[in-house]
Design a protein around this motif. Structure first.
Motif, PDB file in Angstrom:
ATOM      1  N   TYR A  44     -13.301  85.219  32.943  1.00 20.43           N
ATOM      2  CA  TYR A  44     -14.072  86.457  32.763  1.00 20.43           C
ATOM      3  C   TYR A  44     -15.477  85.768  32.784  1.00 20.43           C
ATOM      4  O   TYR A  44     -16.309  85.896  32.034  1.00 20.43           O
ATOM      5  N   GLN A 214      -8.322  92.014  31.712  1.00 17.16           N
ATOM      6  CA  GLN A 214      -9.284  92.047  32.602  1.00 17.16           C
ATOM      7  C   GLN A 214     -10.069  93.597  32.814  1.00 17.16           C
ATOM      8  O   GLN A 214     -11.314  93.481  32.854  1.00 17.16           O
ATOM      9  N   ALA A 218     -13.885  94.088  31.287  1.00 17.53           N
ATOM     10  CA  ALA A 218     -14.977  94.748  32.292  1.00 17.53           C
ATOM     11  C   ALA A 218     -15.274  96.206  31.670  1.00 17.53           C
ATOM     12  O   ALA A 218     -16.678  96.295  31.879  1.00 17.53           O
TER      13      ALA A 218
END
Lengths: 358, 277
Positions: A44, A214, A218
């Motif tokens: 990340y 993920q 985000a």
């Protein structure tokens, strides 16, 4: 003859006493080595870089408050705020920063408090690593989290208490509220930092797959960035509490969540001590060390864990920046004025009719 | 034979001296400078407790006035064995490549160092550290006897950067003129350095002036100036480069240092809670 001698001895003793008060032996310690080290950084990178930028923001805040108290309001609410939000957060540093180099004079004022923050920030980073490591199943993550906490608490001179502290420790001292009242934009930015720092744990624990994690991270990062253009209107109006922002994480790892709330609370306390002109400069170090002790011990202004959860929710999620997952497109509308003080007893029951529900 | 070694040493070892000869004193990031990484003068902050730091390819190239080149390599390992205390071990290697002479490589001693930081810097007090190191008679280019050096380090931070003051003293008899260590052992030495950090770029630049009196009867003190840079490449790897020149008291020479430091800690070391993996 005796009086000059006494004066001479006193003249020697006072500098010695002052030197002794300044003699500090705090030391740094390596992070817990493990296979998950730097996983979050790899998986990340965009979020990881933001934390480097946050370190800069925290450090430059203390340095300016300490070295330029007269100019601090204009600088922190003006040029430095713009620099942080338009430059540093847009192009965050790719590496963790050396805070000593950003806040050299503050670091000398209170090296003990600086070391407490750095030790807790290491825990922050390592918790991300564990939760981001797709090689670990849930049980393995729980074991690693317990190991991280044990290692963190192996430094009682640095570790924040795992007992939740009442907000009175942050909001009802003689110096309290100076920062949030004098520096509303920067204070909001710091609370937005803290919102993301605890909020990112939630998508990592509620995501059911790597892809969900993920996407969730985000989205949470995008939510943080959504807060910036509307400053300070888009920022939290109260300190984000982990049990409210990241409730799944706080339920699974309550001790770690409490450490982070205590950490973030003490961030505000130090800002208040530095920003409040009623605290003489010669006393700021002593006040900071007092606060540091209070946040390390397991007795001062302690709440029950159930009370901490109740208080966190009672402050109003919408006042703390809103949920970190599953949020609506628009930022939440706060129900309380910015920086309002709400008081709670140790069971998290509101005192003085400040319950936010309207 | 001794003359040959002395000649080799005279060309190779100044490189190590310019690099601090003994390059112990590892730190885990670019901000905490080590001896010779990039300046001879270091800061008073020791490696973190329980950290290890491996100096990778700490290389020194020296060009003497006569055109002879010397190379030095001083791999080292440092360990934060206790609070504010580090133990280091180094094995300096020297290479020579002088015109008209056969290239030669040899071990130039083994060094063990203990450095203890007395305090963290505060508003009124600088950070102080005390150290002792022993250069053992190991290898063809090592000293004839163990050289024990005590040293003190002081660091003071200002808004513009940091000031470091180093001092060292080696007791005992002077070395014989033919001793392999004669060109880098000093009776006493002192260094003053200033550095500045570009925090957002994780980069430090510094300059220094040093003076050292060789551990030989009748030798003049040697003055040097240097400049260096140290940069964090990854969270665990810092790289550095330095340039030094003799200004007086010795033969005119330049030296260039380059290196990288890798920080780590074995998970099975005492002090770390055991994990499942």
């Amino acid at each position: 003859m005796r009086r000059p001698l006494m004066q001479a001895m006193l003249g020697l003793a006072l500098p010695l006493a002052a030197a002794r008060a300044q003699w500090t032996t705090v030391y740094d310690q390596f992070y817990l080595p493990a296979a998950h080290n730097f996983t979050f950084r790899r998986e990340y990178p965009a979020a990881d870089r933001l934390f480097n930028a946050f370190d800069y923001g925290h450090a430059i805040l203390y340095e300016v408050l300490w070295t330029d108290p007269a100019g601090a309001p204009a600088r922190l609410e003006g040029d430095l705020y713009r620099h942080l939000t338009t430059r540093v957060l847009s192009r965050p540093p790719r590496l963790p920063l050396v805070e000593d180099a950003i806040e050299p004079r503050y670091a000398r004022l209170a090296p003990e408090a600086k070391a407490m923050f750095e030790w807790a920030h290491l825990l922050h980073r390592q918790v991300y690593d564990v939760l981001a490591d797709e090689r670990l199943d849930r049980a393995a993550k729980d074991r690693e989290m317990a190991r991280l906490l044990a290692y963190y608490r192996s430094r009682p001179d640095l570790a924040f208490s795992v007992q939740p502290k009442n907000m009175s420790l942050m909001q009802e001292r003689p110096y309290s509220l100076a920062f949030r009242q004098g520096f509303p934009k920067f204070n909001g930015l710091i609370w937005a930092y803290h919102w993301l720092q605890v909020g990112l744990y939630e998508p990592l624990v509620v995501g059911r797959s790597a892809e969900e994690r993920q996407a969730g991270v985000a989205a949470t990062v995008a939510r943080f960035r959504q807060m910036l253009p509307e400053a300070p209107g888009g920022f939290p109006v109260m300190m984000p509490m982990t049990a409210a922002i990241a409730p799944t994480f706080a339920t699974r790892y309550p001790a770690i969540a409490i450490v982070f709330d205590n950490l973030h609370s003490m961030h505000d306390v130090i800002s208040d001590i530095l920003a409040n002109a009623s605290v003489p400069r010669a006393e700021k170090r002593a006040r900071i060390l007092e606060a540091a002790r209070a946040y390390r011990d397991d007795t001062t202004e302690v709440m029950t864990v159930a009370g901490w959860r109740r208080m966190s929710l009672g402050m109003g999620l919408e006042n703390q920046g809103g949920s970190a997952v599953g949020f609506l497109p628009a930022l939440p509308a706060p129900t309380m004025p910015r920086g309002m003080v709400m008081r709670y007893d140790r069971e998290g029951n509101p005192l003085g009719g400040h319950d936010h529900h309207q | 034979m001794l003359t040959l070694l002395a000649r080799i040493a005279s060309r190779a070892m100044p490189a190590l001296l310019a690099a601090g000869a003994s390059t112990l004193g590892a730190q885990t990031d670019f901000y905490n400078t080590d001896r010779a990484r990039p300046l001879v003068t270091e800061d008073a902050v020791v490696i973190e407790r329980r950290a290890f730091e491996l100096q990778l390819a700490p290389l020194t190239l020296t060009r003497a006035a006569a055109g002879a080149y010397g190379w030095g390599l001083a791999p080292e390992l440092a360990w934060g064995l206790a609070p504010r205390t580090q133990l280091g071990i180094a094995l300096p290697l020297a290479f020579t490549d002088a015109a008209g002479a056969r290239p030669r490589a040899a071990i130039a001693g083994a060094e063990v160092e203990l450095l203890h930081q007395l305090n963290a810097e505060s508003t009124t007090l600088p950070a102080f550290a005390l150290g002792v190191d022993a250069l053992l008679p190991v290898g063809p280019l090592g000293p004839a006897r163990t050289l024990t050096t005590v040293r003190t380090v002081l660091t003071r931070t200002h808004g513009w950067g940091r000031l470091h003051l180093n001092g060292a003293w080696t007791p005992g008899d002077a070395l014989a003129p033919g001793d392999a260590a004669v060109d880098h052992a000093a009776r006493w030495s002192a260094g003053l350095a200033l550095d500045h950090t570009f925090a957002l770029r994780s980069t430090l630049v510094g300059v220094e002036a040093t003076v050292a009196e060789p551990l030989v009867d009748g030798a003049d003190a040697v003055w040097r100036a240097g400049a260096g840079l140290r940069r964090q490449a990854t969270p665990r790897l810092a790289v550095d480069a330095g340039l030094h020149r003799v200004l007086g008291g010795g033969s005119a020479e330049w030296s260039l240092t380059m290196g990288a430091a890798f920080a780590f800690a074995p998970a099975r070391m005492p002090g770390f809670p055991r994990g499942a993996r």
